[in-house]
Design a protein around this motif. Sequence first.
Motif, PDB file in Angstrom:
ATOM      1  N   UNK A  64       0.828  -1.201   0.000  1.00 61.76           N
ATOM      2  CA  UNK A  64       0.000   0.000   0.000  1.00 61.76           C
ATOM      3  C   UNK A  64       0.863   1.252   0.000  1.00 61.76           C
ATOM      4  N   UNK A  65       1.963   1.195   0.749  1.00 66.04           N
ATOM      5  CA  UNK A  65       2.877   2.338   0.798  1.00 66.04           C
ATOM      6  C   UNK A  65       3.516   2.594  -0.560  1.00 66.04           C
ATOM      7  N   UNK A  66       3.809   1.520  -1.296  1.00 66.66           N
ATOM      8  CA  UNK A  66       4.443   1.686  -2.611  1.00 66.66           C
ATOM      9  C   UNK A  66       3.491   2.349  -3.602  1.00 66.66           C
ATOM     10  N   UNK A  67       2.205   1.984  -3.564  1.00 67.17           N
ATOM     11  CA  UNK A  67       1.232   2.593  -4.472  1.00 67.17           C
ATOM     12  C   UNK A  67       1.066   4.073  -4.133  1.00 67.17           C
ATOM     13  N   UNK A  68       1.077   4.395  -2.843  1.00 66.39           N
ATOM     14  CA  UNK A  68       0.972   5.804  -2.423  1.00 66.39           C
ATOM     15  C   UNK A  68       2.241   6.573  -2.766  1.00 66.39           C
ATOM     16  N   UNK A  69       3.404   5.969  -2.515  1.00 62.23           N
ATOM     17  CA  UNK A  69       4.681   6.646  -2.772  1.00 62.23           C
ATOM     18  C   UNK A  69       4.889   6.909  -4.257  1.00 62.23           C
ATOM     19  N   UNK A  70       4.366   6.020  -5.104  1.00 62.34           N
ATOM     20  CA  UNK A  70       4.477   6.236  -6.546  1.00 62.34           C
ATOM     21  C   UNK A  70       3.786   7.537  -6.947  1.00 62.34           C
ATOM     22  N   UNK A  71       2.647   7.812  -6.302  1.00 64.21           N
ATOM     23  CA  UNK A  71       1.935   9.041  -6.624  1.00 64.21           C
ATOM     24  C   UNK A  71       2.571  10.263  -5.964  1.00 64.21           C
ATOM     25  N   UNK A  72       3.229  10.059  -4.822  1.00 64.36           N
ATOM     26  CA  UNK A  72       3.994  11.147  -4.227  1.00 64.36           C
ATOM     27  C   UNK A  72       5.181  11.505  -5.116  1.00 64.36           C
ATOM     28  N   UNK A  73       5.789  10.516  -5.742  1.00 57.59           N
ATOM     29  CA  UNK A  73       6.884  10.767  -6.687  1.00 57.59           C
ATOM     30  C   UNK A  73       6.408  11.653  -7.832  1.00 57.59           C
ATOM     31  N   UNK A  74       5.210  11.366  -8.335  1.00 53.87           N
ATOM     32  CA  UNK A  74       4.659  12.171  -9.423  1.00 53.87           C
ATOM     33  C   UNK A  74       4.433  13.611  -8.975  1.00 53.87           C
ATOM     34  N   UNK A  75       3.946  13.776  -7.746  1.00 62.93           N
ATOM     35  CA  UNK A  75       3.730  15.118  -7.204  1.00 62.93           C
ATOM     36  C   UNK A  75       5.052  15.878  -7.130  1.00 62.93           C
ATOM     37  N   UNK A  76       6.086  15.216  -6.617  1.00 64.88           N
ATOM     38  CA  UNK A  76       7.390  15.863  -6.504  1.00 64.88           C
ATOM     39  C   UNK A  76       7.946  16.289  -7.844  1.00 64.88           C
ATOM     40  N   UNK A  77       7.838  15.418  -8.843  1.00 68.37           N
ATOM     41  CA  UNK A  77       8.337  15.755 -10.176  1.00 68.37           C
ATOM     42  C   UNK A  77       7.569  16.927 -10.773  1.00 68.37           C
ATOM     43  N   UNK A  78       6.258  16.906 -10.584  1.00 65.30           N
ATOM     44  CA  UNK A  78       5.418  17.955 -11.157  1.00 65.30           C
ATOM     45  C   UNK A  78       5.709  19.313 -10.521  1.00 65.30           C
ATOM     46  N   UNK A  79       6.025  19.317  -9.236  1.00 64.46           N
ATOM     47  CA  UNK A  79       6.240  20.576  -8.531  1.00 64.46           C
ATOM     48  C   UNK A  79       7.663  21.105  -8.722  1.00 64.46           C
ATOM     49  N   UNK A  80       8.651  20.225  -8.631  1.00 60.98           N
ATOM     50  CA  UNK A  80      10.044  20.691  -8.558  1.00 60.98           C
ATOM     51  C   UNK A  80      10.779  20.707  -9.894  1.00 60.98           C
ATOM     52  N   UNK A  81      10.242  20.052 -10.914  1.00 56.86           N
ATOM     53  CA  UNK A  81      10.868  20.131 -12.242  1.00 56.86           C
ATOM     54  C   UNK A  81      10.142  21.162 -13.093  1.00 56.86           C
ATOM     55  N   UNK A  82      10.828  21.816 -14.001  1.00 60.24           N
ATOM     56  CA  UNK A  82      10.156  22.763 -14.894  1.00 60.24           C
ATOM     57  C   UNK A  82       9.261  22.028 -15.883  1.00 60.24           C
ATOM     58  N   UNK A  83       8.260  22.717 -16.366  1.00 56.82           N
ATOM     59  CA  UNK A  83       7.403  22.143 -17.400  1.00 56.82           C
ATOM     60  C   UNK A  83       8.178  22.070 -18.711  1.00 56.82           C
ATOM     61  N   UNK A  84       8.120  20.920 -19.345  1.00 56.48           N
ATOM     62  CA  UNK A  84       8.854  20.756 -20.601  1.00 56.48           C
ATOM     63  C   UNK A  84       8.226  21.590 -21.718  1.00 56.48           C
ATOM     64  N   UNK A  85       6.917  21.740 -21.660  1.00 54.04           N
ATOM     65  CA  UNK A  85       6.187  22.523 -22.664  1.00 54.04           C
ATOM     66  C   UNK A  85       5.142  23.379 -21.959  1.00 54.04           C
ATOM     67  N   UNK A  86       4.912  24.568 -22.435  1.00 55.59           N
ATOM     68  CA  UNK A  86       3.895  25.437 -21.840  1.00 55.59           C
ATOM     69  C   UNK A  86       2.539  25.137 -22.471  1.00 55.59           C
TER      70      UNK A  86
END
Length: 254
Positions: free
Chosen positions: A145-167
Amino acid sequence: MKNVLYGFLLAMQFLTRIPVPIECPWTIKTSRWAIRFYPIVGLVMGAVLVAVGSILAPILPAGLLALVLVSLWVWLTGGLHLDGVMDVADAVGSNAPLEKKWTIMKDPHVGSFGIMTLVFLLGWKTMLIYLLLTQADWHVIIPFMLSVASARLSAVGLLIFLPAAKKEGLAWHWKKNLNWLDSVWAGIPIVLVIGFFPHLIWFVILFLLMTGLYGFWLMRTFKGVNGDLTGAAIEGSELWGLLLIWIFTSFVMG
């Protein structure tokens, strides 16, 4: 409080096929809360898979049950992230310049690299779930259960801390309203789980490590993140989580 509820329901609508019989407004506040609920939606999905597996385990052989659970897993997400995996696989497999990669990712047709990646991804998931089922160890439930939740936390981190590749695209419009505080909110459920099961801190650390490596690769290859790349991160992280659980139960506990 209403924005919080709408945010949770929006996250459920976007990430799952679980019916939500309420029309939720899409605003800056509700969209931010939706991102914050990503890991909780992951916990819900993990709980559904665990519940179904527990009910069917006395009835079905392990191999068939593994296939049923992976099929349910795909249904729960509507194949949303698998679509991203295939798009990314076709783009990367082309070895084309960056702009051509973007063109390939937008193409609605699936190429050979996408199909091969899908087959191997689902095959690995099915095999790892089968191996975990044959171990019949309740200790895998919380890490799963933690792995399924952490996978989505990873997506949140990438979306917030990386720049958007395209506007352009949903990821860019979503990202405009996000900041680091949203990642803190999203991480609270993971912290609470670790509070009850502190021995799983290693699990989260390895997830963060893999997310960092993937983010580094994204910046080198695509110069940023978009929806497909985020979806691929979720699928890859789920597979990473299954692999970590199998390694731990087979070689550390075993």
